[in-house]
Design a protein around this motif. Structure first.
Motif, PDB file in Angstrom:
ATOM      1  N   GLY A 319       0.782  -1.636   0.061  1.00 57.20           N
ATOM      2  CA  GLY A 319       0.019  -0.205   0.136  1.00 57.20           C
ATOM      3  C   GLY A 319       1.016   1.549   0.179  1.00 57.20           C
ATOM      4  N   MET A 320       2.104   1.506   0.715  1.00 59.25           N
ATOM      5  CA  MET A 320       2.945   1.968   0.540  1.00 59.25           C
ATOM      6  C   MET A 320       3.534   2.832  -0.568  1.00 59.25           C
ATOM      7  N   ILE A 321       4.331   1.623  -1.110  1.00 55.86           N
ATOM      8  CA  ILE A 321       4.312   1.786  -2.591  1.00 55.86           C
ATOM      9  C   ILE A 321       3.471   2.192  -3.412  1.00 55.86           C
ATOM     10  N   PHE A 322       2.037   1.580  -3.451  1.00 56.69           N
ATOM     11  CA  PHE A 322       1.016   2.231  -4.512  1.00 56.69           C
ATOM     12  C   PHE A 322       1.072   3.994  -3.111  1.00 56.69           C
ATOM     13  N   GLY A 323       0.424   3.576  -2.608  1.00 60.91           N
ATOM     14  CA  GLY A 323       0.808   5.666  -2.464  1.00 60.91           C
ATOM     15  C   GLY A 323       1.632   6.809  -2.978  1.00 60.91           C
ATOM     16  N   VAL A 324       2.422   5.815  -2.392  1.00 64.51           N
ATOM     17  CA  VAL A 324       3.968   6.537  -3.130  1.00 64.51           C
ATOM     18  C   VAL A 324       3.961   7.191  -4.600  1.00 64.51           C
TER      19      VAL A 324
END
Length: 860
Positions: A319-324
Motif C-alpha cells: 500500500g505504501m509503494i502504491f501510495g508513494v
C-alpha cells in the motif's frame, strides 16, 4: 546504495503515519527533477489545454452575446412575422409591455429616374422610435431621424451610389414614387439579426414605404417589432415570463420571438457547430495524451524497479509503494493540468487578436469556473485511468521478479481494491463526459467508441506478436532482429500497436472531419458565383436572351430552369387551413410559391431521404420537398402535396426529401416536381448569369441595361455583392477551421511520437547491449526501422479504415453535414504521425549509439 535507495532508507520509519511518509517520499524523489515525466506532462497539458480553450472560447462568445445581445438585436425582445403587420389589438398588447419600434423589410428594385440603371436593394421602413438601442451611424455625422422622417427621403448604403452613379441630393425611383437621397448610412446596429441580404440597405420611413405602393396583399414583407421591456434590464426570468405572457396574451398569432440571449440563430448555429468540432478535438487530444501517459508511467515504473525492491527490503508495504508512486503521479499530473489551464486560457486571447474580425462581434475573453473545473477534472481523471493499473501491478511484483521482469514477465493482476478503483475512475470519467455534454448520445457514443478502439488494437497487438513468433528466421540479421523483437516475451509490440493504432485512428478521424467541415463551408457557395438572377423570361425568348448575353458579355455562363407559381392547398390529404404550422414554416402555406420541374437533382441540393425519379419518368406525379420544412410541416415520404397552378389542382406524391443550401444561390425551390407533372403547364424561365472573372463593372452594368431595354418584362437581380460578402466571411471561418485542425494534428502527432519514444526505452537498452557486443550502428538502426515499419504498416491500414468510419459518424450524425473522404488528408495525417514517430525513435537510438555505453548500463 544509490541516491534513490538512500532516500528510501532515510525516510521509511516503521510506526509513523503512512500518509505523511508517502508524501515525503514522493516529494523527495521528485527533487532530482522530472526526468522521464516530460512526455507525461506534455500529454496531460495538451489535453487540458484544448479542453480549456474550448471552454474559454465558448464562455467568451456566450458572455459577449449576453453583453451585446441587446444592441445586436435592437431591444430585449423582437417579434417578427411575414406578410402581415400587427393589427391594432396586437399592437396595443405589445405597447403595454414596454417601448416599441416597428420595422418592415423587403427586397425591391430601385431605379435611376432616367431609367438608365436599376439595382436590387434591401428596403427597410422604420418608425420614429427606431433604433431603440444604439444608433445608426451616418456619413458626415448627419442625423438619421432628420434624413428619414423630417426630410422624407431615402438613406442609402454607399455602394448603391457608386453602382447607380448618384450622389446625396439626387433622386431615385422606388415603387410608384420618386424621393430624394438624403443621407448615406455607414452602420446599422441590428444588421446581424437580418437574414442573408441580397443588396445594399435603403432606409425610409414607414409612411414613405406605404406611399411606394410596394406593400400589397401577398407582398413578401417581414414585419418586426423591437421591444425594450419597461422594468429595467431584462433578466432571464423576465424574458421567460414575457414569452409565457405572449403565449397567453397573443395566442396563435404566428410571431417568431427572439430575445437578447440569442440575437442571431444563424450565428449561433455556426458557433455551435464549430464548438462541437473543437470539443471533439479536445477529447481526441485527451485520448492521445492518455496513451502517452500510460507509456510514460510504464517507463517510469520500469526505471524504478530497484527503488521498489529497496522499499520492500526495508519493510514498506504494498500500500505504501502504491501510495508513494500515486502521489508522484498526481503531483506531476497537477503540473500538467496547471500548464494546460494557462495555455488554454491564452488560446482565446490569441484567437481574438488574430481572428476577431472574422466574428460579427469582438469576443470578451473570459472563462467560467465550471470550464476550469471540467478541464482540470478531465486531466486528472484521464491521468488516473491510465496510471492506476501499472501502479497496482508494480506493488505486487516480488522483488526478485522485478530484477528479471524484462526477460520473463510475470503476469500480475492488481489487487481487487486497485481494480475497483480503476473501474470507479473509468466510470467517473464516462459519467463526467456524459453529464457535461449538451448532447448525451454523442458523449455515450464517444465513450463506447473508445472501448472499441482499445479492444481492437489490443487484439491486433496480440495477433502481431503471435504471428511474429511463427515467422521463419530471416537470413538478414537486421530483419531477424526486428521480427524477434516483435514476438519477444515482454516485448513492446502490444503497447506500440495500441498506442500507434489508437493515435493514428484519431488523427485520421480529425483530418477527415476537418476536410468535411471545410467542404461543407466551401459548398455553401458555388464554385463560380452567379452575377445575376433573371426573372420572368418567356420560353419563346430563351434563345434570344442567350444570344444577347453572348453578344454583350462574351464568355458568360447562363443557366435556366422552368418556374411556375402555385399555392399549396393540401398536405398529406389535409387542407392547409386545418394545418397549424410553426412560425418558421408558416410562410410556405401563405400565398403563391415558386415551383419547378427537373429530371436531375438541382445544384446546391442533396437527397437525404427517398430516391430521385429516373430519366423519362412517366408515372404518377412526384415531388421532392425541402427536408427541414417537411419536418416542420409534419409530412414525409409517401405523403401527397396538392398545389393549385393557374386554377388547376395538381396532386403529387413525395418521392424524396432534399437538403438545400440556400446560401449557394444556385437555382433551387422548396418543391421540385417530376417533369411529367408540370411540363405541359404554361410557364416562364428563371435564369442565372455568371460573368467572366475579369469582367469590369462597366460591362456588368451594360449587360443589365441591355437586358432591361431589350426585354422590358424581364427583371435582372444582381447578387454578386452578397456572394462576395459571404465568400469573405466563409473564407475566414474556413481559415479558423483549418488552423484548428492543423494544430490538433501536429500536436497529436508530436504527443504520439513522444509517447512511443518513451516506450522505446527498452529498445535503447537493447541497442546499447548490441553495440557493446560489436554490432555496428547502421545494423541496429535498420533493425529498429524495420520493426517500426512493420508495426506502422499493420496499424496504419486498420487505423485508416477505423478513422474514416469515425469521421463519417462525426460528420453525418454529430455535425449533420455531408462526409467528404480525402485520400490526401488520410495520407498526410498518417505520414505526419509516422515520420515523427520514426524520427523521434531513430533520433533517440542514434544519440544513445553515439554516447558511451557504460552510463546507460549502470542506470539499470
Amino acid at each position: 546504495m544509490t541516491s534513490a535507495e538512500t532516500a528510501v532508507a532515510a525516510n521509511i520509519r516503521p510506526g509513523r503515519p503512512a500518509a505523511p511518509q508517502m508524501v515525503r517520499l514522493a516529494v523527495r524523489e521528485l527533487r532530482s527533477g522530472f526526468s522521464g515525466f516530460h512526455v507525461f506532462i506534455a500529454c496531460v497539458a495538451l489535453g487540458v489545454m484544448v479542453i480549456t480553450a474550448v471552454g474559454a472560447l465558448t464562455d467568451s462568445l456566450r458572455r459577449s452575446f449576453e453583453q451585446q445581445g441587446e444592441l445586436l438585436l435592437g431591444g430585449d425582445v423582437v417579434l417578427s412575422r411575414a406578410h402581415r403587420p400587427a393589427d391594432p389589438t396586437e399592437r396595443t398588447w405589445i405597447s403595454t409591455q414596454g417601448h416599441v419600434a416597428e420595422m418592415a423589410t423587403m427586397r425591391t428594385i430601385v431605379r435611376r429616374t432616367d431609367g438608365q440603371d436599376q439595382f436590387l436593394v434591401e428596403l427597410k421602413g422604420v418608425d420614429a422610435a427606431y433604433p431603440l438601442v444604439g444608433a445608426v451611424q451616418m456619413q458626415g455625422g448627419a442625423d438619421f431621424s432628420d434624413a428619414v422622417h423630417k426630410n422624407g427621403g431615402a438613406v442609402v448604403a454607399p455602394i448603391l451610389l457608386e453602382r447607380l452613379g448618384l450622389k446625396v441630393g439626387d433622386s431615385l425611383s422606388l415603387g410608384t414614387i420618386t424621393l430624394p437621397i438624403t443621407g448615406v448610412v455607414e452602420d446599422e446596429p441590428d444588421s446581424i439579426t437580418d437574414n442573408l441580404t441580397y443588396g445594399p440597405r435603403v432606409f425610409v420611413s414607414l409612411e414613405t414605404l406605404q406611399r411606394t405602393g410596394l406593400v400589397q396583399l401577398g407582398s413578401l414583407v417581414r414585419w418586426r417589432y423591437a421591444l425594450k421591456l419597461t422594468d429595467g434590464r431584462a433578466s432571464d426570468e423576465r424574458l421567460a415570463r414575457f414569452r409565457a405572457q405572449l403565449a397567453s396574451g397573443l395566442p396563435e398569432t404566428g410571431f417568431t420571438v427572439r430575445d437578447r440571449r440569442d440575437p442571431s440563430p444563424r450565428v449561433t448555429r455556426s458557433l455551435d457547430r464549430l464548438r462541437q468540432f473543437l470539443t471533439l478535438l479536445g477529447l481526441t487530444a485527451l485520448l492521445v495524451g492518455g496513451v502517452g501517459v500510460a507509456n510514460a508511467v510504464a517507463a517510469f515504473i520500469d526505471r524504478r524497479r530497484k527503488v521498489i525492491a529497496t522499499f520492500k527490503s526495508l519493510g514498506a508495504t504494498s500500500g505504501m509503494i502504491f501510495g508513494v508512486f500515486l502521489t508522484q503521479v498526481l503531483l506531476i499530473a497537477a503540473i500538467g493540468v496547471v500548464i494546460g489551464l494557462v495555455l488554454g486560457y491564452l488560446v482565446p486571447v490569441i484567437a481574438n487578436a488574430l481572428y476577431g474580425d472574422a466574428l460579427p462581434i469582438r469576443a470578451a475573453v473570459t472563462i467560467s469556473p465550471w470550464s476550469i473545473i471540467s478541464a482540470a477534472a478531465y486531466g486528472f481523471l484521464v491521468a488516473l485511468v491510465f496510471t492506476l493499473w501499472p501502479l497496482g501491478r508494480a506493488e505486487l511484483v516480488r522483488a526478485g521478479v522485478l530484477f528479471r521482469d524484462e526477460v520473463a514477465p510475470e503476469p500480475v493482476r492488481p489487487r481487487p481494491r486497485v481494480i475497483a478503483l480503476t473501474a470507479a475512475t473509468i466510470a467517473a470519467l464516462v459519467l463526467f463526459v456524459v453529464v457535461s455534454s449538451e448532447v448525451k448520445w454523442i458523449a455515450i457514443s464517444f465513450c463506447l467508441g473508445l472501448v472499441a478502439v482499445f479492444a481492437l488494437f489490443a487484439g491486433l497487438g496480440a495477433l502481431v506478436t503471435a504471428a511474429a513468433r511463427r515467422v521463419p528466421r530471416s537470413r538478414f540479421p537486421e530483419v531477424a532482429l526486428a521480427i524477434g523483437n516483435l514476438g519477444a516475451p515482454g516485448g513492446l509490440t502490444r503497447s506500440i500497436v495500441l498506442s500507434l493504432g489508437a493515435g493514428l485512428s484519431l488523427l485520421v478521424a480529425v483530418a477527415l472531419t476537418d476536410v468535411s467541415m471545410v467542404r461543407e463551408l466551401t459548398t455553401r457557395l458555388p464554385e463560380t458565383s452567379p452575377t445575376y438572377f433573371v426573372l420572368d423570361i418567356r420560353k419563346d425568348q430563351a434563345a434570344d436572351f442567350r444570344q444577347l448575353v453572348d453578344r454583350v458579355a462574351p464568355g458568360s455562363e447562363v443557366r435556366d430552369a422552368p418556374m411556375l407559381r402555385g399555392r399549396i392547398v393540401e398536405l398529406g390529404g389535409r387542407p392547409v387551413d386545418q394545418i397549424k404550422p410553426p412560425p418558421e414554416a408558416e410562410w410556405v402555406l401563405t400565398g403563391d410559391r415558386g415551383l419547378t420541374y427537373s429530371e436531375d437533382v438541382p445544384e446546391g441540393s442533396r437527397v437525404v431521404a427517398g430516391e430521385w425519379w429516373p430519366a423519362d419518368y412517366d408515372g404518377e406525379p412526384l415531388v421532392s420537398f425541402e427536408a427541414e420544412l417537411a419536418g416542420h410541416l409534419g409530412i414525409g415520404l409517401g405523403d401527397t402535396v396538392t398545389v393549385n397552378v393557374l386554377g388547376r389542382n395538381i396532386t403529387a406524391r413525395i418521392a424524396s426529401l432534399r437538403e438545400v443550401k440556400w446560401e449557394s444561390l444556385a437555382i433551387n425551390f422548396v418543391m421540385v416536381f417530376s417533369p411529367n407533372a408540370l411540363r405541359a403547364a404554361p410557364h416562364n424561365l428563371l435564369a442565372t448569369i455568371t460573368l467572366p472573372r475579369d469582367a469590369s463593372l462597366s460591362e456588368d452594368a451594360a449587360l443589365a441595361r441591355s437586358i432591361s431595354n431589350t426585354f422590358p418584362s424581364v427583371t435582372p437581380i444582381r447578387v454578386k455583392d452578397a456572394l462576395d460578402a459571404f465568400s469573405d466571411l466563409f473564407e475566414k471561418v474556413m481559415t479558423a477551421v483549418r488552423v484548428a485542425g492543423s494544430i490538433t494534428l501536429i500536436a497529436g502527432a508530436l504527443v504520439l511520437a513522444g509517447a512511443l519514444a518513451t516506450a522505446q526505452r527498452r529498445r535503447i537498452k537493447q541497442a546499447v547491449i548490441l553495440k557493446t557486443l560489436g554490432a555496428i550502428r547502421r545494423r541496429i538502426l535498420v533493425s529498429h526501422f524495420v520493426e517500426y515499419a512493420v508495426l506502422a504498416a499493420v496499424t496504419a491500414g486498420v487505423a485508416a479504415v477505423l478513422g474514416t468510419v469515425s469521421a463519417w459518424i462525426v460528420a453525418t450524425r454529430v455535425m449533420e453535414i455531408e462526409f467528404t473522404f480525402s485520400s490526401t488528408a488520410v495520407a498526410s495525417a498518417l505520414a505526419l504521425a509516422l515520420i515523427l514517430v520514426m524520427g523521434f525513435g531513430g533520433l533517440g537510438t542514434w544519440q544513445v549509439l553515439r554516447a558511451p555505453a557504460v552510463p546507460y548500463l549502470r542506470t539499470d
